[in-house]
Design a protein around this motif. Structure first.
Motif, PDB file in Angstrom:
ATOM      1  N   LEU A 174      43.022   7.220  51.076  1.00  0.00           N
ATOM      2  CA  LEU A 174      43.164   6.323  49.927  1.00  0.00           C
ATOM      3  C   LEU A 174      44.408   6.626  49.102  1.00  0.00           C
ATOM      4  O   LEU A 174      44.728   5.895  48.173  1.00  0.00           O
ATOM      5  CB  LEU A 174      41.925   6.412  49.029  1.00  0.00           C
TER       6      LEU A 174
ATOM      7  N   PRO B 177      30.659   1.843  38.168  1.00  0.00           N
ATOM      8  CA  PRO B 177      31.536   2.987  37.877  1.00  0.00           C
ATOM      9  C   PRO B 177      32.965   2.798  38.381  1.00  0.00           C
ATOM     10  O   PRO B 177      33.871   3.483  37.928  1.00  0.00           O
ATOM     11  CB  PRO B 177      30.855   4.155  38.608  1.00  0.00           C
TER      12      PRO B 177
ATOM     13  N   ARG C 270      38.870   9.644  39.069  1.00  0.00           N
ATOM     14  CA  ARG C 270      39.518   8.831  38.043  1.00  0.00           C
ATOM     15  C   ARG C 270      40.248   7.627  38.638  1.00  0.00           C
ATOM     16  O   ARG C 270      40.302   6.553  38.043  1.00  0.00           O
ATOM     17  CB  ARG C 270      40.506   9.703  37.244  1.00  0.00           C
ATOM     18  N   LEU C 271      40.803   7.807  39.820  1.00  0.00           N
ATOM     19  CA  LEU C 271      41.605   6.723  40.385  1.00  0.00           C
ATOM     20  C   LEU C 271      40.803   5.752  41.262  1.00  0.00           C
ATOM     21  O   LEU C 271      41.267   4.649  41.535  1.00  0.00           O
ATOM     22  CB  LEU C 271      42.777   7.301  41.199  1.00  0.00           C
ATOM     23  N   THR C 272      39.632   6.174  41.710  1.00  0.00           N
ATOM     24  CA  THR C 272      38.840   5.249  42.536  1.00  0.00           C
ATOM     25  C   THR C 272      37.559   4.802  41.852  1.00  0.00           C
ATOM     26  O   THR C 272      36.988   3.782  42.212  1.00  0.00           O
ATOM     27  CB  THR C 272      38.424   5.896  43.874  1.00  0.00           C
ATOM     28  N   GLY C 273      37.084   5.597  40.915  1.00  0.00           N
ATOM     29  CA  GLY C 273      35.840   5.244  40.240  1.00  0.00           C
ATOM     30  C   GLY C 273      34.603   5.753  40.948  1.00  0.00           C
ATOM     31  O   GLY C 273      33.490   5.534  40.477  1.00  0.00           O
ATOM     32  N   GLU C 274      34.762   6.422  42.077  1.00  0.00           N
ATOM     33  CA  GLU C 274      33.588   6.982  42.744  1.00  0.00           C
ATOM     34  C   GLU C 274      33.753   8.495  42.873  1.00  0.00           C
ATOM     35  O   GLU C 274      34.859   9.024  42.805  1.00  0.00           O
ATOM     36  CB  GLU C 274      33.392   6.353  44.125  1.00  0.00           C
TER      37      GLU C 274
ATOM     38  N   LEU D 227      47.341   4.726  47.699  1.00  0.00           N
ATOM     39  CA  LEU D 227      48.050   4.732  46.414  1.00  0.00           C
ATOM     40  C   LEU D 227      49.137   5.810  46.423  1.00  0.00           C
ATOM     41  O   LEU D 227      48.837   6.989  46.635  1.00  0.00           O
ATOM     42  CB  LEU D 227      47.046   5.032  45.292  1.00  0.00           C
TER      43      LEU D 227
ATOM     44  N   GLY E 244      37.779 -10.709  46.964  1.00  0.00           N
ATOM     45  CA  GLY E 244      38.607 -11.639  47.722  1.00  0.00           C
ATOM     46  C   GLY E 244      37.913 -12.919  48.088  1.00  0.00           C
ATOM     47  O   GLY E 244      36.797 -13.183  47.722  1.00  0.00           O
TER      48      GLY E 244
ATOM     49  N   TRP F 296      47.710  -4.943  43.337  1.00  0.00           N
ATOM     50  CA  TRP F 296      46.442  -4.481  42.755  1.00  0.00           C
ATOM     51  C   TRP F 296      45.703  -3.636  43.783  1.00  0.00           C
ATOM     52  O   TRP F 296      45.200  -4.145  44.774  1.00  0.00           O
ATOM     53  CB  TRP F 296      45.585  -5.683  42.338  1.00  0.00           C
TER      54      TRP F 296
ATOM     55  N   GLY G  30      40.839 -10.605  45.776  1.00  0.00           N
ATOM     56  CA  GLY G  30      41.301  -9.591  46.725  1.00  0.00           C
ATOM     57  C   GLY G  30      42.298  -8.667  46.074  1.00  0.00           C
ATOM     58  O   GLY G  30      42.541  -8.728  44.868  1.00  0.00           O
ATOM     59  N   GLY G  31      42.870  -7.829  46.839  1.00  0.00           N
ATOM     60  CA  GLY G  31      43.843  -6.862  46.338  1.00  0.00           C
ATOM     61  C   GLY G  31      44.341  -6.106  47.540  1.00  0.00           C
ATOM     62  O   GLY G  31      43.996  -6.452  48.673  1.00  0.00           O
ATOM     63  N   ASN G  32      45.159  -5.102  47.296  1.00  0.00           N
ATOM     64  CA  ASN G  32      45.630  -4.375  48.469  1.00  0.00           C
ATOM     65  C   ASN G  32      44.844  -3.078  48.626  1.00  0.00           C
ATOM     66  O   ASN G  32      44.385  -2.481  47.647  1.00  0.00           O
ATOM     67  CB  ASN G  32      47.146  -4.147  48.402  1.00  0.00           C
ATOM     68  N   ILE G  33      44.680  -2.659  49.863  1.00  0.00           N
ATOM     69  CA  ILE G  33      43.935  -1.429  50.137  1.00  0.00           C
ATOM     70  C   ILE G  33      44.868  -0.377  50.727  1.00  0.00           C
ATOM     71  O   ILE G  33      44.452   0.518  51.443  1.00  0.00           O
ATOM     72  CB  ILE G  33      42.739  -1.693  51.079  1.00  0.00           C
ATOM     73  N   GLU G  34      46.132  -0.529  50.393  1.00  0.00           N
ATOM     74  CA  GLU G  34      47.106   0.469  50.841  1.00  0.00           C
ATOM     75  C   GLU G  34      46.851   1.779  50.095  1.00  0.00           C
ATOM     76  O   GLU G  34      46.418   1.773  48.941  1.00  0.00           O
ATOM     77  CB  GLU G  34      48.532  -0.019  50.532  1.00  0.00           C
TER      78      GLU G  34
ATOM     79  N   ARG H  50      48.277  -9.780  43.107  1.00  0.00           N
ATOM     80  CA  ARG H  50      47.317  -9.384  44.140  1.00  0.00           C
ATOM     81  C   ARG H  50      47.895  -8.294  45.048  1.00  0.00           C
ATOM     82  O   ARG H  50      47.247  -7.315  45.359  1.00  0.00           O
ATOM     83  CB  ARG H  50      46.935 -10.604  44.979  1.00  0.00           C
TER      84      ARG H  50
ATOM     85  N   TYR I 204      39.327 -10.676  40.961  1.00  0.00           N
ATOM     86  CA  TYR I 204      38.064 -10.443  41.668  1.00  0.00           C
ATOM     87  C   TYR I 204      38.350  -9.560  42.886  1.00  0.00           C
ATOM     88  O   TYR I 204      39.091  -9.990  43.777  1.00  0.00           O
ATOM     89  CB  TYR I 204      37.452 -11.759  42.130  1.00  0.00           C
ATOM     90  N   PRO I 205      37.778  -8.371  42.948  1.00  0.00           N
ATOM     91  CA  PRO I 205      38.157  -7.469  44.039  1.00  0.00           C
ATOM     92  C   PRO I 205      37.665  -7.917  45.415  1.00  0.00           C
ATOM     93  O   PRO I 205      38.233  -7.519  46.420  1.00  0.00           O
ATOM     94  CB  PRO I 205      37.519  -6.139  43.640  1.00  0.00           C
TER      95      PRO I 205
ATOM     96  N   ARG J  57      31.404   7.658  51.897  1.00  0.00           N
ATOM     97  CA  ARG J  57      32.610   6.955  52.339  1.00  0.00           C
ATOM     98  C   ARG J  57      33.101   7.427  53.702  1.00  0.00           C
ATOM     99  O   ARG J  57      33.768   6.681  54.421  1.00  0.00           O
ATOM    100  CB  ARG J  57      33.745   7.138  51.314  1.00  0.00           C
TER     101      ARG J  57
ATOM    102  N   GLN K  39      52.871   5.719  41.615  1.00  0.00           N
ATOM    103  CA  GLN K  39      52.032   5.022  40.632  1.00  0.00           C
ATOM    104  C   GLN K  39      51.250   6.005  39.782  1.00  0.00           C
ATOM    105  O   GLN K  39      50.854   5.705  38.668  1.00  0.00           O
ATOM    106  CB  GLN K  39      51.076   4.069  41.346  1.00  0.00           C
TER     107      GLN K  39
ATOM    108  N   ARG L 276      42.742  -1.572  45.345  1.00  0.00           N
ATOM    109  CA  ARG L 276      41.288  -1.503  45.281  1.00  0.00           C
ATOM    110  C   ARG L 276      40.791  -0.741  46.497  1.00  0.00           C
ATOM    111  O   ARG L 276      41.551  -0.515  47.459  1.00  0.00           O
ATOM    112  CB  ARG L 276      40.683  -2.909  45.265  1.00  0.00           C
TER     113      ARG L 276
END
Lengths: 309, 449
Positions: free
Chosen positions: B83, A262, B170-174, B50, A309, A224, B44-48, A221, A306-307, B403, B114, A226
């Motif tokens: 981002l 997307p 490519r890295l965010t998908g948007e 990249l 959370g 990852w 969840g995940g991290n939003i740091e 986690r 699952y993004p 955004r 990364q 996002r």
């Protein structure tokens, strides 16, 4: 009035007399025979780590001592232990081959409308072959002992059945003991049923504990990436990867699902990167070696991310 | 004969049953392996940001400064988005990268990159530039993207923005938003004698161009979502009116011929209509004009001030501000007019609503207890969040991917003035856009390509 009273008294008297005569002869209810229930304190792990076994197999270790009616057989010989053979190493991951640099995708001409020189669409030129990667080759993992899933590790070695005739001298030498046992047997009804012979669905071990799974989940986690967005609630990334007994990635992790959003591909790539990063930091090597094998072993992992959370 | 056929049928049935039994057996054998997985749920995940490495593009045929400048523009774009974290080039272990060789991924992993971008700029014999780049996944050790472009040398900044967009997507998908422009009101002179000109710049503040000379006061320029046109309000004629301006041809025209002041114009999502306010006495109502037929439609009819209309991206609804309830609040109505539902209920006054291109949020200016805030809420008024607040913040406009918001922030004092700022939806990534002078009323263009 009087006739009614007489009839009532007569009727009640007849019923009472019939009851006194008939009921004592009625068949009594069967008294159920209830086995005694042994109670012992067990730890959680003993409870969860159900042994594998066959309910209809031979009983190899009797739970209750049987009276010695026959001379004691010879102590069972230890079962042959299965020597761990050097196993074929779990698919050594091929050294990362340098990705042949594909020709860049030709992209539309970025000329703005006011710019006077519209150019024809670019022609993709074949890119030169990439130089050989200077990536140090990864050492192949050590040979691993073969997975001995057929041999429950905690199961006692089955006694060797012998055809030799028991020695009668044992009975003659211990008549008192024999008598006492017989006497005890006469007074109690010790169950001869085994406490548990295991089940077909039993396991060698219960697999990773919740805490161990949490540690792995937390490591992935944290790595990852996002977007700080709200994603569709059904968006998830299922990743699968194999690990060596040393807790290193064995082969490339794969994404097992897809989603029309997307942003899915970016999330999926990020999930694979997270697994690679945990591996690079040695994160999976903390997993207990003794839980590697078996159906619940951690040789293959499948996190679902699952993004939201 | 009959018996034979029964036998044959019986034999077939037995064979079929056997096959079925074998298949079921195999299925049962396969089932345990399906359970031989350690399944873990991760939420969840991290939003740091990249970490991404962008070594200077190589230059074949000369101009290494241009190649380095292009790399710098890409790095700045990605950094401003909040981002990405472009790594310090001084930390790079592998030097002199070639776009056509596979990187030493271990060297890049060692500095925690990364993603890695390598590229080259090649001067063609005809004077044009050919730029190539590759985006690498450092951990998966594979190329994620590779593209090449041709352009004229003076277009190098735009080319860099296009590459930024490709990396971002490519890295965010948007979709990215770097190959875009911002139109704004350039303000020069003292506070009591301001000269206001329409101006346009790249989204990063570069390439400022002026669209009007400053003879007339201009306000509230808004970009068309589909073309290189803007609509704005100007005091050029007898009455302040709404104009259309083609920024490529410089052609200007007045929108409609209304008896009274028209203001606060904005395009419909298809770019074919303009919705605006028309002042009539002390009131203002909302009208829409079809730019092809020039037909106008009245959308509100109140004794209040209805203004700042903004379409939902599907064109079905309009959000606007009105003081019909006693104070400025936000209302939503159908695009054809009719009854409006109030959506803002917090303390303070709400104004300048703008519907997000994604459709999920409405940005607004909020004034409460002497503070001006920029915030967002859902189209139903729920989930209000304040992204920034201060002495004077006003006039949010969305980036084309929904955004980031661009707005202007005024500063107090005799020498104070408005400046253009951006803030993303987290509220944490707030940045100023450099402009040559004071600047207000920014509006973001759609993606140019």
């Amino acid at each position: 009035m009087r006739a009614g009273l007489i009839a009532s008294l007569t009727g009640h008297t007849v019923i009472l007399v019939w009851g006194l005569v008939a009921l004592p002869g009625a068949e009594s209810f069967p008294e159920p025979v209830v086995d005694s229930l042994p109670v012992e304190l067990v730890s959680l792990s003993e409870l969860t780590e159900i042994q594998i076994g066959e309910t209809d197999g031979d009983i190899e270790a009797a739970p209750a001592p049987k009276p010695v009616e026959n001379p004691q057989p010879e102590p069972p010989e230890p079962a042959e232990t299965v020597a761990p053979e050097p196993a074929p190493v779990a698919a050594t991951p091929p050294p990362p081959t340098p990705a042949p640099a594909p020709a860049p995708t030709p992209a539309p001409e970025p000329i703005t409308a006011p710019d006077p020189e519209p150019e024809p669409a670019p022609v993709a030129e074949p890119a030169p072959e990439p130089e050989p990667a200077e990536e140090p080759q990864q050492a192949p993992p050590e040979p691993q002992p073969i997975v001995t899933s057929a041999v429950p590790r905690s199961k006692p070695a089955p006694p060797t059945r012998t055809e030799e005739k028991p020695e009668e001298i044992q009975v003659a030498d211990n008549p008192d003991l024999l008598n006492k046992v017989n006497q005890a047997l006469a007074n109690t009804s010790t169950s001869q049923a085994p406490a548990s012979a295991g089940t077909r669905n039993g396991v060698q071990h219960a697999g990773l504990s919740a805490n161990e799974k949490d540690v792995i989940a937390q490591m992935i986690r944290e790595k990852w990436s996002r977007l700080p967005d709200q994603y569709p609630s059904d968006l998830k990334v299922i990743v699968r990867f194999k690990l060596s007994p040393q807790g290193k990635l064995s082969g490339a992790p794969t994404v097992e699902n897809s989603h029309p959003d997307p942003r899915f591909q970016a999330l999926a790539s990020a999930a694979l990167r997270a697994v690679y990063r945990v591996d690079a930091e040695g994160g999976f090597s903390i997993l207990p070696r003794e839980k590697y094998d078996g159906p619940n072993g951690w040789n293959t992992m499948q996190p679902t991310l699952y993004p939201n959370g | 004969m009959k018996t034979d056929s029964f036998d044959r049928i019986g034999a077939k049935m037995i064979a079929a049953s056997r096959t079925l039994a074998i298949a079921l057996g195999m299925l049962l054998l396969a089932l345990p392996s399906a359970h031989a997985l350690v399944e873990i749920d991760i939420r969840g995940g991290n939003i740091e940001p990249l970490p991404i490495a962008l070594p200077d593009f190589s230059a074949e045929g000369g101009d290494s400064k241009l190649a380095a400048d292009m790399t710098g523009v890409i790095a700045a774009d990605l950094r401003r988005s909040g981002l990405f974290n472009p790594l310090d080039p001084a930390s790079f272990i592998q030097k002199n990268m070639s776009v056509n060789s596979t990187p030493r991924f271990g060297d890049w992993r060692q500095i925690s990159a990364q993603a890695l971008v390598t590229g080259t700029v090649i001067k063609q014999p005809d004077g044009r530039l050919r730029a190539e780049f590759r985006l690498w996944d450092v951990f998966a050790q594979e190329q994620m993207l590779g593209q090449q472009f041709y352009t004229t040398p003076e277009n190098w900044r735009r080319l860099a923005h296009i590459i930024s967009d490709a990396i971002y997507e490519r890295l965010t998908g948007e979709k990215g938003y770097f190959d875009t422009r911002i139109v704004f009101v350039d303000e020069t002179g003292t506070k009591d004698k301001r000269v206001k000109r329409l101006a346009i710049m790249d989204q990063d503040g570069a390439n400022v161009r002026y669209l009007t000379r400053g003879d007339d006061l201009v306000l509230t320029p808004r970009f068309s979502p589909t073309s290189q046109e803007i609509t704005y309000m100007s005091y050029g004629g007898a009455d302040p009116s709404v104009y259309l301006l083609n920024i490529e041809t410089g052609q200007r025209e007045i929108v409609g011929n209304f008896p009274g002041m028209t203001f606060a114009p904005r395009f419909s999502p298809d770019g074919q209509s303009v919705v605006m306010s028309l002042q009539q006495g002390g009131n203002a109502n909302i009208f829409m004009m079809d730019l092809r037929s020039r037909r106008t439609t009245r959308l509100t009819n109140t004794a209040a001030i209805d203004t700042s209309p903004s379409f939902s991206p599907d064109g079905r609804q309009i959000v606007f501000e009105s003081d019909r309830g006693g104070s400025q609040q936000l209302y939503v109505m159908n695009a054809g007019g009719g009854e409006a539902q109030r959506i803002s209920f917090g303390p303070g006054r709400y104004s300048t609503p703008v519907w997000s291109p994604r459709g999920d949020l409405i940005a607004f200016t909020k004034q409460h207890q002497g503070r001006f805030m920029i915030g967002v809420m859902g189209p139903d008024g729920k989930g209000e969040r304040i992204l920034t607040e201060g002495y004077h913040n006003e006039g949010p406009a969305w980036s084309p991917n929904g955004r980031v918001l661009v707005f202007f922030r005024d500063t107090p004092g005799a020498n104070g003035g408005p400046q253009v700022w951006t803030v993303d939806l987290t509220g944490y990534n707030e940045q100023r856009v450099d402009t040559p002078a004071f600047a207000s009323d920014p509006s973001w263009s759609p993606l140019i390509n």
